[in-house]
Design an enzyme around this catalytic site. Structure first.
Site, mmCIF file in Angstrom:
data_model
loop_
_atom_site.group_PDB
_atom_site.id
_atom_site.type_symbol
_atom_site.label_atom_id
_atom_site.label_comp_id
_atom_site.label_asym_id
_atom_site.label_seq_id
_atom_site.Cartn_x
_atom_site.Cartn_y
_atom_site.Cartn_z
ATOM 1 N N THR A 91 33.335 3.169 9.534
ATOM 2 C CA THR A 91 33.271 4.233 10.545
ATOM 3 C C THR A 91 34.577 4.317 11.334
ATOM 4 O O THR A 91 35.244 3.303 11.518
ATOM 5 C CB THR A 91 32.095 3.919 11.486
ATOM 6 O OG1 THR A 91 30.903 4.092 10.744
ATOM 7 C CG2 THR A 91 32.069 4.782 12.720
ATOM 8 N N ARG B 139 18.310 8.763 6.925
ATOM 9 C CA ARG B 139 18.707 7.714 7.889
ATOM 10 C C ARG B 139 19.923 8.139 8.730
ATOM 11 O O ARG B 139 20.897 8.662 8.223
ATOM 12 C CB ARG B 139 19.027 6.433 7.119
ATOM 13 C CG ARG B 139 19.430 5.235 7.999
ATOM 14 C CD ARG B 139 20.924 5.115 8.161
ATOM 15 N NE ARG B 139 21.286 3.969 9.002
ATOM 16 C CZ ARG B 139 22.499 3.763 9.499
ATOM 17 N NH1 ARG B 139 23.471 4.609 9.233
ATOM 18 N NH2 ARG B 139 22.751 2.727 10.249
ATOM 19 N N GLY C 183 24.353 -0.095 12.591
ATOM 20 C CA GLY C 183 23.890 0.906 13.546
ATOM 21 C C GLY C 183 22.519 0.658 14.135
ATOM 22 O O GLY C 183 22.267 0.983 15.305
HETATM 23 N N1 ASP Z 1 27.619 2.256 12.654
HETATM 24 C C1 ASP Z 1 27.596 2.996 11.406
HETATM 25 C C2 ASP Z 1 26.168 3.287 11.044
HETATM 26 O O1 ASP Z 1 25.323 2.440 11.220
HETATM 27 C C3 ASP Z 1 28.213 2.259 10.294
HETATM 28 C C4 ASP Z 1 29.631 1.835 10.526
HETATM 29 O O2 ASP Z 1 30.006 1.498 11.640
HETATM 30 O O3 ASP Z 1 30.392 1.838 9.546
HETATM 31 O O4 ASP Z 1 25.925 4.353 10.499
#
Ligand code: ASP
Length: 311
Positions: free
Chosen positions: A178, A206, A232
């Site tokens: 992310t 999701r 997340g």
């Molecule tokens: N926080 C993001 C999610 O759960 C994933 C990530 O940080 O790469 O969708």
């Protein structure tokens, strides 16, 4: 006039030097550096922190190595469903979007939702429809195809596990790609933005923390601007970004104390892996994570830029 500052992340996780080639490392650093430059150009011209975080995140969305925009991971159906959010600290305005496909820059859509829709959070095909009416750029599916993400999906697609740890099977590497940015402009305003493809092989629509105001993203001129990356589900349950803001606003914690408590104590006790970037109204920056590494960087007015990957 305040001194401006910007911090960015490109995801946290088990990012180990031993698993990285010099070429890959150089590519990641280029991606981070380009994002810092994009945001800093706006800030140094007197532009807003809102525009700066948008520009920095768009730069990383357009860079295929990060799990956002062009490099977004595959869902269980072999599609890309992206989430993003943005928030302005001066008036607590916010925009968010989840489960969208083919929109080139989800963070730009989040900003347009904030400014033009009369709402905060739009989702799915109706959010895409709104993007079309606003003439935002769309891309076909091929644009979002990257061989590395496809392989990550192939490795897990017949299992019912949705994969936070994108490449854990072959390399032992776990990472969350992310992207996010936080900025302080010369007018003293804070802003934060986050954008993601979510998790490889995710199902049933999701959605993670990234588009959720208060969980993955938050900005308030009275406290701080925060953008998160990590597992997340835990970040939503811990309401991480807002928790840090509250510890500062209501309990007088410094940014450092609040980040350390939430990331290195509270989240660890819950089992939540990841990290965040934070910036306060005085220009203090925290790049805080409980995983092995986090793609990260910052640039403060008048100082040399910092870019880091490992612990
Ligand atoms: N926080 C993001 C999610 O759960 C994933 C990530 O940080 O790469 O969708």
């Amino acid at each position: 006039m305040n001194k401006h500052a910007i911090a960015i992340h490109g995801g946290a996780g088990t990012i180990l030097r031993a698993l990285m080639t010099p070429e890959k490392e150089a590519q990641y650093k280029t991606g981070l550096q380009n994002a810092l430059i994009a945001g800093n150009e706006i800030l140094s011209a007197g532009g807003s922190s809102l525009d700066a975080v948008e520009a920095a995140v768009m730069s990383m969305e357009n860079f295929p190595l990060f799990n956002a925009g062009k490099g977004a991971v595959f869902t269980n159906k072999g599609t890309h469903e992206m989430d993003a959010s943005i928030m302005e600290g001066k008036n607590l305005e916010a925009g968010a979007v989840s489960g969208i496909s083919n929109v080139q820059n989800p963070v730009h859509l989040a900003k347009i939702i904030m400014q033009k829709s009369g709402h905060v959070f739009l989702q799915g095909s109706d959010a895409e429809l709104f993007a079309k009416t606003m003439n935002l750029p769309f891309q076909n599916n091929e644009y979002f195809f990257t061989a590395e993400r496809f392989k990550q999906w192939q490795d897990v697609k017949d299992s019912d596990t949705y994969q936070l740890d994108h490449t854990v099977l072959e390399t032992g590497e776990k990472k969350f790609g992310t992207v996010g940015a936080v900025a302080l402009d010369i007018h003293g305003n804070l802003a934060a933005a986050t954008s993601t493809g979510g998790m490889t092989n995710k199902r049933f629509g999701r959605v993670g923390d990234s588009p959720i105001i208060g969980a993955g993203t938050y900005a308030n001129n009275n406290s701080c601007a925060i953008s998160c990356t990590g597992h997340g589900e835990y970040f939503m349950r811990a309401v991480v970004a807002y928790d840090i803001s509250c510890l500062m606003e209501y309990k007088g914690y410094t940014l450092k104390q609040a980040c350390n408590y939430v990331v290195k104590d509270k989240l660890v006790k819950m089992g939540g892996e990841g990290g965040l970037i934070g910036l306060d109204a005085s220009g203090n920056i925290e790049l805080c994570f409980n995983s092995d590494g986090m793609y990260r960087g910052y640039l403060k007015q008048g100082e040399d830029p910092f870019i880091g990957i490992y612990e």
